[in-house]
Design a protein around this motif. Sequence first.
Motif, mmCIF file in Angstrom:
data_model
loop_
_atom_site.group_PDB
_atom_site.id
_atom_site.type_symbol
_atom_site.label_atom_id
_atom_site.label_comp_id
_atom_site.label_asym_id
_atom_site.label_seq_id
_atom_site.Cartn_x
_atom_site.Cartn_y
_atom_site.Cartn_z
ATOM 1 N N GLY A 137 -8.507 2.347 0.755
ATOM 2 C CA GLY A 137 -7.390 3.091 0.153
ATOM 3 C C GLY A 137 -7.889 4.364 -0.497
ATOM 4 O O GLY A 137 -7.513 4.692 -1.620
ATOM 5 N N ARG A 166 -10.957 12.207 -3.197
ATOM 6 C CA ARG A 166 -11.560 12.840 -4.389
ATOM 7 C C ARG A 166 -12.803 12.082 -4.850
ATOM 8 O O ARG A 166 -13.765 12.677 -5.325
ATOM 9 N N ASP A 199 -6.309 -0.768 7.501
ATOM 10 C CA ASP A 199 -5.443 -1.449 6.536
ATOM 11 C C ASP A 199 -6.306 -2.248 5.560
ATOM 12 O O ASP A 199 -7.117 -3.079 5.995
ATOM 13 N N GLU A 236 -14.857 2.815 0.150
ATOM 14 C CA GLU A 236 -13.643 2.928 -0.671
ATOM 15 C C GLU A 236 -12.412 2.604 0.175
ATOM 16 O O GLU A 236 -11.928 3.440 0.936
ATOM 17 N N ASP A 286 -7.874 4.505 4.865
ATOM 18 C CA ASP A 286 -6.534 4.540 4.291
ATOM 19 C C ASP A 286 -5.553 4.404 5.457
ATOM 20 O O ASP A 286 -5.926 4.574 6.625
HETATM 21 C C1 LIG Z 1 -2.967 5.375 -5.788
HETATM 22 S S1 LIG Z 1 -3.538 6.004 -4.232
HETATM 23 C C2 LIG Z 1 -5.284 6.055 -4.561
HETATM 24 C C3 LIG Z 1 -6.082 6.903 -3.621
HETATM 25 C C4 LIG Z 1 -7.580 7.024 -3.960
HETATM 26 N N1 LIG Z 1 -8.219 5.748 -4.049
HETATM 27 C C5 LIG Z 1 -7.795 7.808 -5.242
HETATM 28 O O1 LIG Z 1 -8.384 7.262 -6.170
HETATM 29 O O2 LIG Z 1 -7.357 8.962 -5.299
HETATM 30 C C6 LIG Z 1 -3.315 4.612 -3.195
HETATM 31 C C7 LIG Z 1 -3.740 4.819 -1.753
HETATM 32 O O3 LIG Z 1 -3.669 3.552 -1.087
HETATM 33 C C8 LIG Z 1 -3.229 3.771 0.238
HETATM 34 N N2 LIG Z 1 -2.723 2.488 0.752
HETATM 35 C C9 LIG Z 1 -1.638 1.789 0.352
HETATM 36 N N3 LIG Z 1 -1.554 0.629 1.040
HETATM 37 C C10 LIG Z 1 -2.613 0.604 1.899
HETATM 38 C C11 LIG Z 1 -3.094 -0.335 2.859
HETATM 39 N N4 LIG Z 1 -2.454 -1.477 3.095
HETATM 40 N N5 LIG Z 1 -4.241 -0.047 3.530
HETATM 41 C C12 LIG Z 1 -4.901 1.135 3.310
HETATM 42 N N6 LIG Z 1 -4.495 2.056 2.412
HETATM 43 C C13 LIG Z 1 -3.370 1.798 1.709
HETATM 44 C C14 LIG Z 1 -2.184 4.869 0.110
HETATM 45 O O4 LIG Z 1 -1.950 5.509 1.342
HETATM 46 C C15 LIG Z 1 -2.840 5.759 -0.947
HETATM 47 O O5 LIG Z 1 -3.640 6.746 -0.348
#
Ligand SMILES: C[S@@+](CC[C@H](N)C(=O)[O-])C[C@H]1O[C@@H](n2cnc3c(N)ncnc32)[C@H](O)[C@@H]1O
Length: 257
Positions: A42, A47, A89, A40, A63
């Motif tokens: 990000g 959760r 990233d 997964e 993340d």
């Molecule tokens: C809308 S949240 C979703 C989190 C998780 N997937 C969920 O369903 O609860 C978006 C997530 O993407 C992460 N994020 C944003 N840009 C990112 C990047 N370039 N690389 C890794 N994570 C990133 C944020 O830190 C955040 O935790």
Amino acid sequence: MASLYRDDAELYDIAFDWDVEEEVDWLLERLGPGCRSVLEPGCGTGRMLVAFARRGSEVFGFDLSESALAIARRRTAPFAELATVAVADMAEFVLGRTFGGAICPINTLGHLSPAQLATHLECMARHLEPGARYLVQFGLVDPDSHEPFAGSHWEASRGETKLRIDWVDEELDAERGQSLQRSRIEVLEGPRAGEVLEELHEMTVWTPATWAEMVAASPLVQLATYDASRRGDRPRVGADATGGLLWHELRAKHSPA
Ligand SMILES: C[S@@+](CC[C@H](N)C(=O)[O-])C[C@H]1O[C@@H](n2cnc3c(N)ncnc32)[C@H](O)[C@@H]1O
């Protein structure tokens, strides 16, 4: 990165901690019986990771937010032998292994620019086992509609803390592929009662046509689209479908079906 993910991950975690059990069963079905490990990108506070691990899947989440990952680590601790979380990233990553499937829920890919999404899809293709599916939940905008795209309002609580959340479009330019969304989290009850966290999020938006072009130029192929706005059902819809809760089923090109 949004301060909600970095500085207020605990509140984010309460706000987005709705019941995902049925959705995870559906995702596992889509990923297929051969899927033993799930990636997964990000993953936020984990959760989804914990729901997969509870079902015996090995999970790997990454993340950019250290504070979100601290919660994910804590949450997956009972499944330590199955779960790994790491800082990386989504736009460019090398994990040194492949996975039996992958998921990316709730429009997380909207945080990436078109160039970053292109490298993301290349990286994903390199991290999938032959035949493995990548299920991406990502809304597509109807360029001719003047209806608001993002527009969610809900309440969430955990322990003494109760929140009201509003997540709405501030601006949406389908032609330029950009939207500005406003999140507002009001702490109604609990130790932080009275606090209001407001933030603007610059997101990339895609229409069915621009998404299809992006996927066609990537090493992935789209196998199906499902509409998750109908809970417990998620019918298969056409590639021209629009809406905020579409799941796209992808697989690497030149991979066995
Ligand atoms: C809308 S949240 C979703 C989190 C998780 N997937 C969920 O369903 O609860 C978006 C997530 O993407 C992460 N994020 C944003 N840009 C990112 C990047 N370039 N690389 C890794 N994570 C990133 C944020 O830190 C955040 O935790």
